[in-house]
Scaffold this active site. Structure first.
Site, PDB file in Angstrom:
ATOM      1  N   VAL A 275      24.283  58.843  -0.627  1.00 22.67           N
ATOM      2  CA  VAL A 275      24.063  57.528  -1.244  1.00 22.67           C
ATOM      3  C   VAL A 275      24.181  57.631  -2.758  1.00 22.67           C
ATOM      4  CG1 VAL A 275      22.403  55.655  -1.581  1.00 22.67           C
ATOM      5  CG2 VAL A 275      22.652  56.698   0.682  1.00 22.67           C
ATOM      6  N   CYS A 276      23.573  58.663  -3.328  1.00 21.87           N
ATOM      7  CA  CYS A 276      23.620  58.826  -4.784  1.00 21.87           C
ATOM      8  C   CYS A 276      25.027  59.130  -5.285  1.00 21.87           C
ATOM      9  CB  CYS A 276      22.668  59.926  -5.215  1.00 21.87           C
ATOM     10  SG  CYS A 276      20.932  59.527  -4.906  1.00 21.87           S
ATOM     11  N   THR A 277      25.834  59.777  -4.468  1.00 23.76           N
ATOM     12  CA  THR A 277      27.222  60.020  -4.837  1.00 23.76           C
ATOM     13  C   THR A 277      27.932  58.702  -5.108  1.00 23.76           C
ATOM     14  OG1 THR A 277      27.325  62.099  -3.602  1.00 23.76           O
ATOM     15  CG2 THR A 277      29.413  60.990  -4.035  1.00 23.76           C
TER      16      THR A 277
END
Length: 208
Positions: A43-45
């Protein structure tokens, strides 16, 4: 615990752009400090790629963006290669290394009863006076909405400079609200263009 209106705690840290002292790095700009649980998380990517894509929008608003993860700078640098390849936008802002979670704990990003590597998912918007103006906390499974972060910054900047409040779903160019703290007499000076009052407490004004 950090509250809205409080001065954002200062700190020194290693980042992908070298060592910084946070307040000095901010200078007189607005800032967005947003945290991530660990490097190489899916998700953070996507969030970091989107932030890189939107950097011209942040620049236009005089906002400096900085990310934070609990891993080391060397790990961040490897992750950034993946982000550039998978998201189509290379990370173009600093990423803080917080392996001892000192900054995460300083800002209350870690929930005491949960795995710290999945609870560091917070956004802070900080104004030029170094005061915290917005805090958002997201669960690990939900990607953050950076359009909303930009919208809130637009609102904060408009309310600071134009002495208005902004209604639900407000965007730049929409009509605003005269706050109840401003009397009609004061409003005549501040808003010579006039306003429309649906109720004595609900006064709409057009602002540019």
């Amino acid at each position: 615990m950090i509250q809205l209106g409080q001065v954002a705690p200062d700190f020194e840290a290693d980042t992908t752009k070298g060592r910084i002292r946070f307040h000095e790095w901010l200078e007189s700009s607005w800032g967005v400090l947003f945290s991530h649980p660990k490097d190489y998380t899916p998700v953070c990517t996507t969030e970091l790629g989107e932030t890189a894509r939107l950097k011209p929008e942040f620049d236009k608003r005089d906002v400096k963006v900085i990310g934070l993860s609990v891993d080391l700078v060397s790990s961040h640098e490897g992750w950034e290669k993946d982000i550039a390849e998978t998201q189509g936008h290379a990370v173009n802002f600093p990423m803080i290394a917080d392996p001892e979670q000192k900054i995460s704990k300083l800002y209350g990003m870690v929930h005491p009863e949960a795995d710290p590597t999945i609870t560091v998912r917070t956004v802070f918007v900080i104004d030029p006076n170094k005061k915290v103006r917005l805090m958002m906390v997201y669960p690990p499974s939900t990607g953050r909405n950076f359009d909303e972060i930009l919208r809130v910054i637009d609102s904060l900047q408009a309310t600071d400079t134009k002495k208005v409040a902004t209604p639900v779903n407000w965007r730049p160019g929409d009509r605003a609200i005269i706050p109840p703290s401003i009397s009609d007499e004061q409003a005549k000076t501040l808003f010579p263009q006039g306003w429309k009052a649906d109720r004595p407490y609900l006064r709409w004004v057009e602002v540019k």
